[in-house]
Design a protein around this motif. Structure first.
Motif, PDB file in Angstrom:
ATOM      1  N   GLY A   1       0.807  -1.204   0.000  1.00 59.78           N
ATOM      2  CA  GLY A   1       0.000   0.000   0.000  1.00 59.78           C
ATOM      3  C   GLY A   1       0.845   1.261   0.000  1.00 59.78           C
ATOM      4  O   GLY A   1       1.997   1.245   0.452  1.00 59.78           O
TER       5      GLY A   1
ATOM      6  N   PHE B   1      -2.017   8.043   0.981  1.00 57.08           N
ATOM      7  CA  PHE B   1      -2.234   9.422   0.540  1.00 57.08           C
ATOM      8  C   PHE B   1      -2.308  10.374   1.733  1.00 57.08           C
ATOM      9  O   PHE B   1      -2.021  11.555   1.617  1.00 57.08           O
ATOM     10  CB  PHE B   1      -3.526   9.527  -0.263  1.00 57.08           C
ATOM     11  CG  PHE B   1      -3.513   8.736  -1.539  1.00 57.08           C
ATOM     12  CD1 PHE B   1      -2.510   8.921  -2.482  1.00 57.08           C
ATOM     13  CD2 PHE B   1      -4.488   7.802  -1.799  1.00 57.08           C
ATOM     14  CE1 PHE B   1      -2.497   8.197  -3.665  1.00 57.08           C
ATOM     15  CE2 PHE B   1      -4.489   7.077  -2.977  1.00 57.08           C
ATOM     16  CZ  PHE B   1      -3.490   7.275  -3.914  1.00 57.08           C
TER      17      PHE B   1
ATOM     18  N   LEU C   1      -6.454   7.533   3.946  1.00 57.59           N
ATOM     19  CA  LEU C   1      -6.697   6.903   2.653  1.00 57.59           C
ATOM     20  C   LEU C   1      -5.419   6.279   2.113  1.00 57.59           C
ATOM     21  O   LEU C   1      -4.349   6.901   2.151  1.00 57.59           O
ATOM     22  CB  LEU C   1      -7.237   7.931   1.653  1.00 57.59           C
ATOM     23  CG  LEU C   1      -7.757   7.377   0.322  1.00 57.59           C
ATOM     24  CD1 LEU C   1      -8.950   6.451   0.554  1.00 57.59           C
ATOM     25  CD2 LEU C   1      -8.122   8.519  -0.622  1.00 57.59           C
ATOM     26  N   GLU C   2      -5.545   5.052   1.587  1.00 56.86           N
ATOM     27  CA  GLU C   2      -4.382   4.308   1.116  1.00 56.86           C
ATOM     28  C   GLU C   2      -4.737   3.541  -0.164  1.00 56.86           C
ATOM     29  O   GLU C   2      -5.792   2.899  -0.245  1.00 56.86           O
ATOM     30  CB  GLU C   2      -3.936   3.328   2.200  1.00 56.86           C
ATOM     31  CG  GLU C   2      -2.758   2.446   1.826  1.00 56.86           C
ATOM     32  CD  GLU C   2      -2.471   1.424   2.919  1.00 56.86           C
ATOM     33  OE1 GLU C   2      -1.461   1.562   3.609  1.00 56.86           O
ATOM     34  OE2 GLU C   2      -3.284   0.483   3.060  1.00 56.86           O
ATOM     35  N   LEU C   3      -3.869   3.619  -1.163  1.00 58.52           N
ATOM     36  CA  LEU C   3      -3.992   2.818  -2.373  1.00 58.52           C
ATOM     37  C   LEU C   3      -3.325   1.467  -2.132  1.00 58.52           C
ATOM     38  O   LEU C   3      -2.203   1.406  -1.623  1.00 58.52           O
ATOM     39  CB  LEU C   3      -3.319   3.523  -3.547  1.00 58.52           C
ATOM     40  CG  LEU C   3      -3.288   2.752  -4.875  1.00 58.52           C
ATOM     41  CD1 LEU C   3      -4.700   2.633  -5.454  1.00 58.52           C
ATOM     42  CD2 LEU C   3      -2.355   3.442  -5.872  1.00 58.52           C
ATOM     43  N   THR C   4      -3.996   0.368  -2.481  1.00 55.28           N
ATOM     44  CA  THR C   4      -3.462  -0.965  -2.229  1.00 55.28           C
ATOM     45  C   THR C   4      -3.377  -1.769  -3.518  1.00 55.28           C
ATOM     46  O   THR C   4      -4.134  -1.549  -4.465  1.00 55.28           O
ATOM     47  CB  THR C   4      -4.337  -1.749  -1.232  1.00 55.28           C
ATOM     48  OG1 THR C   4      -5.619  -2.026  -1.824  1.00 55.28           O
ATOM     49  CG2 THR C   4      -4.518  -0.969   0.057  1.00 55.28           C
ATOM     50  N   ILE C   5      -2.456  -2.726  -3.542  1.00 52.44           N
ATOM     51  CA  ILE C   5      -2.410  -3.734  -4.588  1.00 52.44           C
ATOM     52  C   ILE C   5      -2.132  -5.066  -3.904  1.00 52.44           C
ATOM     53  O   ILE C   5      -1.266  -5.145  -3.018  1.00 52.44           O
ATOM     54  CB  ILE C   5      -1.347  -3.419  -5.669  1.00 52.44           C
ATOM     55  CG1 ILE C   5      -1.382  -4.506  -6.753  1.00 52.44           C
ATOM     56  CG2 ILE C   5       0.035  -3.273  -5.063  1.00 52.44           C
ATOM     57  CD1 ILE C   5      -0.575  -4.142  -7.983  1.00 52.44           C
TER      58      ILE C   5
ATOM     59  N   VAL D   1      -6.428  -4.102  -7.380  1.00 54.59           N
ATOM     60  CA  VAL D   1      -6.053  -2.757  -6.915  1.00 54.59           C
ATOM     61  C   VAL D   1      -7.249  -2.190  -6.153  1.00 54.59           C
ATOM     62  O   VAL D   1      -8.398  -2.325  -6.597  1.00 54.59           O
ATOM     63  CB  VAL D   1      -5.698  -1.845  -8.094  1.00 54.59           C
ATOM     64  CG1 VAL D   1      -5.398  -0.425  -7.609  1.00 54.59           C
ATOM     65  CG2 VAL D   1      -4.501  -2.395  -8.857  1.00 54.59           C
TER      66      VAL D   1
ATOM     67  N   LEU E   1      -8.614   0.319  -2.337  1.00 56.57           N
ATOM     68  CA  LEU E   1      -8.446   1.408  -1.383  1.00 56.57           C
ATOM     69  C   LEU E   1      -8.730   0.923   0.030  1.00 56.57           C
ATOM     70  O   LEU E   1      -9.656   0.137   0.248  1.00 56.57           O
ATOM     71  CB  LEU E   1      -9.391   2.563  -1.699  1.00 56.57           C
ATOM     72  CG  LEU E   1      -9.145   3.353  -2.980  1.00 56.57           C
ATOM     73  CD1 LEU E   1     -10.303   4.327  -3.218  1.00 56.57           C
ATOM     74  CD2 LEU E   1      -7.817   4.109  -2.919  1.00 56.57           C
ATOM     75  N   ASN E   2      -7.923   1.388   0.983  1.00 54.58           N
ATOM     76  CA  ASN E   2      -8.225   1.278   2.410  1.00 54.58           C
ATOM     77  C   ASN E   2      -8.637   2.657   2.909  1.00 54.58           C
ATOM     78  O   ASN E   2      -7.917   3.640   2.691  1.00 54.58           O
ATOM     79  CB  ASN E   2      -7.008   0.807   3.205  1.00 54.58           C
ATOM     80  CG  ASN E   2      -6.874  -0.703   3.210  1.00 54.58           C
ATOM     81  OD1 ASN E   2      -7.694  -1.421   2.650  1.00 54.58           O
ATOM     82  ND2 ASN E   2      -5.822  -1.196   3.845  1.00 54.58           N
TER      83      ASN E   2
ATOM     84  N   HIS F   1     -12.296  -1.701   3.411  1.00 59.07           N
ATOM     85  CA  HIS F   1     -11.491  -2.007   2.227  1.00 59.07           C
ATOM     86  C   HIS F   1     -12.389  -2.363   1.047  1.00 59.07           C
ATOM     87  O   HIS F   1     -13.425  -3.017   1.203  1.00 59.07           O
ATOM     88  CB  HIS F   1     -10.554  -3.185   2.523  1.00 59.07           C
ATOM     89  CG  HIS F   1      -9.797  -3.670   1.311  1.00 59.07           C
ATOM     90  ND1 HIS F   1      -8.663  -3.042   0.851  1.00 59.07           N
ATOM     91  CD2 HIS F   1     -10.021  -4.706   0.455  1.00 59.07           C
ATOM     92  CE1 HIS F   1      -8.216  -3.672  -0.214  1.00 59.07           C
ATOM     93  NE2 HIS F   1      -9.028  -4.694  -0.484  1.00 59.07           N
TER      94      HIS F   1
ATOM     95  N   ASP G   1     -11.698  -3.503  -3.338  1.00 59.73           N
ATOM     96  CA  ASP G   1     -10.760  -3.622  -4.450  1.00 59.73           C
ATOM     97  C   ASP G   1     -11.422  -4.283  -5.642  1.00 59.73           C
ATOM     98  O   ASP G   1     -12.480  -4.914  -5.530  1.00 59.73           O
ATOM     99  CB  ASP G   1      -9.481  -4.376  -4.028  1.00 59.73           C
ATOM    100  CG  ASP G   1      -9.731  -5.829  -3.670  1.00 59.73           C
ATOM    101  OD1 ASP G   1     -10.360  -6.552  -4.461  1.00 59.73           O
ATOM    102  OD2 ASP G   1      -9.268  -6.265  -2.592  1.00 59.73           O
TER     103      ASP G   1
END
Length: 216
Positions: free
Chosen positions: A67, A70, A74-78, A111, A113-114, A127, A129
């Motif tokens: 992750g 931001f 807020l976090e972008l995850t894969i 992909v 978001l958290n 979460h 995705d």
């Protein structure tokens, strides 16, 4: 459902305490999750409508996830998600095949978001995705296997407990869906043409477990 209730009560209790961790813009995260599925779609194809008393003998869910934050919230995850199960039972196909064994596998890359609800060392989150999911079923005591490529959808809740702004533990409850109602049946022998058939039910898994990882 008892493990799920315990996890949710634990998260609700500890999330009420004050915390210090700041997500800081651009932080990174890498972690691993392992879980026990508490609800599964029966993985049997449409041609197995005559199966009697199916049951799972083994089931495991695991995931690798990274992750990038931001902000604190807020976090972008894969993530790479893997679900493996074995199943067996009796059927009505006659004396030649009085029972069956299946190996079921599913993997997805997604992909998402958290969304963290509070800032600090105790970070409950929601979460979601979306990605690509591959599902297969191998008939261990019969020729042929099934395969299906589809969209994979994941939703869940959990809570990260951060220690020294570096290490975290994460109880969670996640749901994953292999969003396809059909699969392809194949036999690795000359002269057999792949056949498109319908699942008895759309493949899914609901699981609860524990993760851990590192923040940097």
């Amino acid at each position: 459902m008892k493990p799920t209730v315990v996890v949710l009560l634990f998260v609700a209790l500890v999330a009420s305490f004050s915390a210090e961790f700041s997500g800081k813009r651009g932080y990174g995260r890498f972690g691993f999750r392992a879980a026990y599925p508490i609800a599964l779609t029966e993985p049997y194809p449409q041609s197995f409508e005559n199966v009697a008393s199916p049951e799972y003998t083994t089931s495991v869910y695991a995931a690798l996830e990274g992750g990038v934050g931001f902000s604190d919230y807020l976090e972008l995850t894969i993530g790479l998600n893997i679900h493996f199960a074995t199943a067996g039972g009796s059927n009505d196909l006659g004396e030649e095949m009085p029972y069956y064994d299946l190996t079921v596998g599913e993997g997805s890359v997604a992909v998402g978001l958290n969304a963290y609800f509070i800032r600090g060392d105790i970070r409950p989150y929601g979460h979601v995705d979306l990605g690509v999911s591959f599902n297969y079923t191998d008939f261990d005591n019969a020729p042929g296997y099934t395969r299906s490529l589809a969209l994979g959808l994941g939703v869940g809740v959990g809570c990260q407990f951060v220690f020294s702004e570096v290490f975290y533990l994460e109880p969670f409850v996640h749901y994953r869906l292999h969003a396809s109602g059909a699969y392809t049946f194949e036999i690795d022998q000359p002269g057999y043409v792949p056949v498109e058939q319908d699942f008895l039910a759309t493949p899914m898994v609901l699981c609860t477990g524990l993760g851990f990882g590192f923040l940097f």
